[in-house]
Design an enzyme around this catalytic site. Structure first.
Site, PDB file in Angstrom:
ATOM      1  CG  ASN A  13       0.358  -5.818  10.278  1.00 22.61           C
ATOM      2  OD1 ASN A  13      -0.542  -5.616   9.479  1.00 22.61           O
ATOM      3  ND2 ASN A  13       0.216  -6.605  11.313  1.00 22.61           N
ATOM      4  CG  HIS A  14       3.951  -1.586  10.959  1.00 16.27           C
ATOM      5  ND1 HIS A  14       3.832  -0.277  11.315  1.00 16.27           N
ATOM      6  CD2 HIS A  14       2.947  -2.239  11.574  1.00 16.27           C
ATOM      7  CE1 HIS A  14       2.799  -0.150  12.131  1.00 16.27           C
ATOM      8  NE2 HIS A  14       2.251  -1.312  12.297  1.00 16.27           N
ATOM      9  CG  PHE A  15       4.767  -4.086   3.923  1.00  9.99           C
ATOM     10  CD1 PHE A  15       3.572  -4.505   4.448  1.00  9.99           C
ATOM     11  CD2 PHE A  15       4.776  -3.380   2.737  1.00  9.99           C
ATOM     12  CE1 PHE A  15       2.373  -4.220   3.793  1.00  9.99           C
ATOM     13  CE2 PHE A  15       3.591  -3.106   2.076  1.00  9.99           C
ATOM     14  CZ  PHE A  15       2.387  -3.520   2.614  1.00  9.99           C
ATOM     15  N   GLY A  32      10.542  -1.158   7.808  1.00  5.51           N
ATOM     16  CA  GLY A  32       9.476  -1.254   8.795  1.00  5.51           C
ATOM     17  C   GLY A  32       9.726  -2.365   9.800  1.00  5.51           C
TER      18      GLY A  32
END
Length: 70
Positions: A13-15, A32
């Site tokens: 997630n959120h990379f 991220g």
């Protein structure tokens, strides 16, 4: 390699991030938080940070953490 985020995370997630060069010879990287907002509050963790480097990868000496362990 110019930069490697540490510590490596296992989350998918959120990379996302962005890389921007300025006219003064700096490169800025936004990273991220990998889905873990607490990581962005840890000074020894790059997740959720804005990183500023010279365009050759050196850390600017006016960085408040320059020369400090971790």
């Amino acid at each position: 390699m110019l930069f490697r985020q540490e510590p490596k995370g296992a989350s998918g997630n959120h990379f996302g991030g962005r890389i921007v060069f300025d006219r003064a010879g700096f490169v800025y990287l936004t990273l991220g938080d990998r889905g873990d907002k607490d990581r962005a509050q840890k000074p020894d963790d790059h997740a959720g940070s804005v990183i500023r480097l010279h365009d050759d990868g050196r850390v600017p000496e006016d960085n408040p953490f320059f020369g400090k362990p971790g």
